[in-house]
Design a protein around this motif. Sequence first.
Motif, PDB file in Angstrom:
ATOM      1  N   ALA A   1      17.127 -11.773   9.497  1.00 54.61           N
ATOM      2  CA  ALA A   1      17.621 -11.142  10.724  1.00 54.61           C
ATOM      3  C   ALA A   1      18.293 -12.178  11.621  1.00 54.61           C
ATOM      4  N   PHE A   2      17.722 -13.372  11.692  1.00 53.53           N
ATOM      5  CA  PHE A   2      18.345 -14.426  12.491  1.00 53.53           C
ATOM      6  C   PHE A   2      19.720 -14.784  11.946  1.00 53.53           C
ATOM      7  N   VAL A   3      19.833 -14.920  10.637  1.00 52.27           N
ATOM      8  CA  VAL A   3      21.119 -15.273  10.035  1.00 52.27           C
ATOM      9  C   VAL A   3      22.151 -14.179  10.299  1.00 52.27           C
ATOM     10  N   ILE A   4      21.734 -12.931  10.182  1.00 51.59           N
ATOM     11  CA  ILE A   4      22.664 -11.823  10.418  1.00 51.59           C
ATOM     12  C   ILE A   4      23.187 -11.857  11.846  1.00 51.59           C
ATOM     13  N   PHE A   5      22.293 -12.028  12.817  1.00 48.24           N
ATOM     14  CA  PHE A   5      22.744 -12.012  14.203  1.00 48.24           C
ATOM     15  C   PHE A   5      23.421 -13.320  14.594  1.00 48.24           C
ATOM     16  N   ASP A   6      23.126 -14.384  13.892  1.00 53.90           N
ATOM     17  CA  ASP A   6      23.849 -15.627  14.113  1.00 53.90           C
ATOM     18  C   ASP A   6      25.288 -15.484  13.628  1.00 53.90           C
ATOM     19  N   ILE A   7      25.468 -14.855  12.488  1.00 54.65           N
ATOM     20  CA  ILE A   7      26.822 -14.609  11.980  1.00 54.65           C
ATOM     21  C   ILE A   7      27.558 -13.636  12.895  1.00 54.65           C
ATOM     22  N   GLU A   8      26.819 -12.719  13.490  1.00 54.97           N
ATOM     23  CA  GLU A   8      27.442 -11.799  14.447  1.00 54.97           C
ATOM     24  C   GLU A   8      28.072 -12.578  15.598  1.00 54.97           C
ATOM     25  N   THR A   9      27.376 -13.574  16.108  1.00 56.83           N
ATOM     26  CA  THR A   9      27.948 -14.358  17.201  1.00 56.83           C
ATOM     27  C   THR A   9      29.141 -15.181  16.728  1.00 56.83           C
ATOM     28  N   VAL A  10      29.123 -15.593  15.465  1.00 55.89           N
ATOM     29  CA  VAL A  10      30.271 -16.326  14.925  1.00 55.89           C
ATOM     30  C   VAL A  10      31.505 -15.434  14.914  1.00 55.89           C
TER      31      VAL A  10
ATOM     32  N   VAL B   1      32.988  -0.859  16.268  1.00 50.78           N
ATOM     33  CA  VAL B   1      32.508  -0.388  14.963  1.00 50.78           C
ATOM     34  C   VAL B   1      31.594  -1.442  14.330  1.00 50.78           C
ATOM     35  N   PHE B   2      31.989  -2.703  14.402  1.00 55.12           N
ATOM     36  CA  PHE B   2      31.184  -3.795  13.847  1.00 55.12           C
ATOM     37  C   PHE B   2      29.814  -3.852  14.513  1.00 55.12           C
ATOM     38  N   LEU B   3      29.790  -3.788  15.836  1.00 50.73           N
ATOM     39  CA  LEU B   3      28.518  -3.828  16.555  1.00 50.73           C
ATOM     40  C   LEU B   3      27.683  -2.575  16.300  1.00 50.73           C
ATOM     41  N   ALA B   4      28.336  -1.440  16.119  1.00 51.98           N
ATOM     42  CA  ALA B   4      27.604  -0.208  15.826  1.00 51.98           C
ATOM     43  C   ALA B   4      26.914  -0.299  14.466  1.00 51.98           C
ATOM     44  N   ILE B   5      27.594  -0.851  13.485  1.00 50.95           N
ATOM     45  CA  ILE B   5      26.987  -1.011  12.159  1.00 50.95           C
ATOM     46  C   ILE B   5      25.775  -1.933  12.242  1.00 50.95           C
ATOM     47  N   LEU B   6      25.900  -3.033  12.972  1.00 55.27           N
ATOM     48  CA  LEU B   6      24.764  -3.943  13.120  1.00 55.27           C
ATOM     49  C   LEU B   6      23.622  -3.297  13.900  1.00 55.27           C
ATOM     50  N   THR B   7      23.950  -2.519  14.907  1.00 51.26           N
ATOM     51  CA  THR B   7      22.914  -1.846  15.687  1.00 51.26           C
ATOM     52  C   THR B   7      22.189  -0.805  14.843  1.00 51.26           C
ATOM     53  N   ILE B   8      22.922  -0.069  14.030  1.00 53.57           N
ATOM     54  CA  ILE B   8      22.298   0.915  13.139  1.00 53.57           C
ATOM     55  C   ILE B   8      21.356   0.210  12.160  1.00 53.57           C
ATOM     56  N   GLY B   9      21.775  -0.928  11.639  1.00 49.93           N
ATOM     57  CA  GLY B   9      20.914  -1.694  10.741  1.00 49.93           C
ATOM     58  C   GLY B   9      19.664  -2.200  11.437  1.00 49.93           C
ATOM     59  N   LEU B  10      19.808  -2.644  12.676  1.00 46.46           N
ATOM     60  CA  LEU B  10      18.653  -3.119  13.437  1.00 46.46           C
ATOM     61  C   LEU B  10      17.680  -1.983  13.730  1.00 46.46           C
ATOM     62  N   VAL B  11      18.198  -0.831  14.129  1.00 44.98           N
ATOM     63  CA  VAL B  11      17.334   0.323  14.410  1.00 44.98           C
ATOM     64  C   VAL B  11      16.629   0.772  13.132  1.00 44.98           C
ATOM     65  N   TYR B  12      17.329   0.765  12.016  1.00 45.09           N
ATOM     66  CA  TYR B  12      16.721   1.139  10.735  1.00 45.09           C
ATOM     67  C   TYR B  12      15.578   0.188  10.378  1.00 45.09           C
ATOM     68  N   ALA B  13      15.821  -1.117  10.525  1.00 43.34           N
ATOM     69  CA  ALA B  13      14.771  -2.094  10.219  1.00 43.34           C
ATOM     70  C   ALA B  13      13.594  -1.938  11.171  1.00 43.34           C
ATOM     71  N   TRP B  14      13.876  -1.633  12.413  1.00 41.32           N
ATOM     72  CA  TRP B  14      12.822  -1.448  13.401  1.00 41.32           C
ATOM     73  C   TRP B  14      11.971  -0.222  13.059  1.00 41.32           C
ATOM     74  N   LYS B  15      12.635   0.880  12.700  1.00 38.99           N
ATOM     75  CA  LYS B  15      11.915   2.115  12.356  1.00 38.99           C
ATOM     76  C   LYS B  15      11.089   1.953  11.080  1.00 38.99           C
ATOM     77  N   LYS B  16      11.584   1.174  10.131  1.00 34.48           N
ATOM     78  CA  LYS B  16      10.858   0.951   8.883  1.00 34.48           C
ATOM     79  C   LYS B  16       9.684  -0.010   9.060  1.00 34.48           C
ATOM     80  N   GLY B  17       9.614  -0.680  10.205  1.00 30.71           N
ATOM     81  CA  GLY B  17       8.528  -1.618  10.459  1.00 30.71           C
ATOM     82  C   GLY B  17       8.775  -2.998   9.887  1.00 30.71           C
ATOM     83  N   ALA B  18      10.017  -3.296   9.545  1.00 29.95           N
ATOM     84  CA  ALA B  18      10.329  -4.601   8.966  1.00 29.95           C
ATOM     85  C   ALA B  18      10.243  -5.718   9.993  1.00 29.95           C
ATOM     86  N   LEU B  19      10.264  -5.376  11.267  1.00 30.91           N
ATOM     87  CA  LEU B  19      10.221  -6.393  12.308  1.00 30.91           C
ATOM     88  C   LEU B  19       8.823  -6.591  12.880  1.00 30.91           C
ATOM     89  N   GLU B  20       7.835  -5.948  12.291  1.00 34.59           N
ATOM     90  CA  GLU B  20       6.448  -6.149  12.717  1.00 34.59           C
ATOM     91  C   GLU B  20       5.972  -7.502  12.217  1.00 34.59           C
TER      92      GLU B  20
END
Length: 118
Positions: free
Chosen positions: A66-75, A97-116
């Motif tokens: 997740a850190f790498v993904i959001f680090d690349i987002e800032t790049v 559109v790019f930020l929406a795709i990343l936000t959807i991925g973050l919400v999906y990971a959050w709902k699945k409990g991957a960030l616990e």
Amino acid sequence: MLTNYAFIGIFALAAITFPLLPLVLSAFLRPNRPTPVKLSTYECGLEAIGDIWVQFKVQYYLYALAFVIFDIETVFLYPWAVAYGQLGLFALFEMVVFLAILTIGLVYAWKKGALEWI
């Protein structure tokens, strides 16, 4: 034209030679006297206690990913923000559109409990 490629070739040769030359020279010039003490596994200068193989929790890797993904987002966001005035409205739509795709991925990971954590 050929001189431009010659500079690239010289640079590539230097980039390969400088790291490899000390490694090759040290392999030939160093003394090689292995002893059981030198070959033993140690931990901070002390002998290892218990099993050497340690398994990490998968959650650590998920946080790193997740850190790498959001680090690349800032790049991607930084150059866009710098050149926004020249890019126009289409670039704004593309970034939304790019930020929406990343936000959807973050919400999906959050709902699945991957960030616990635990």
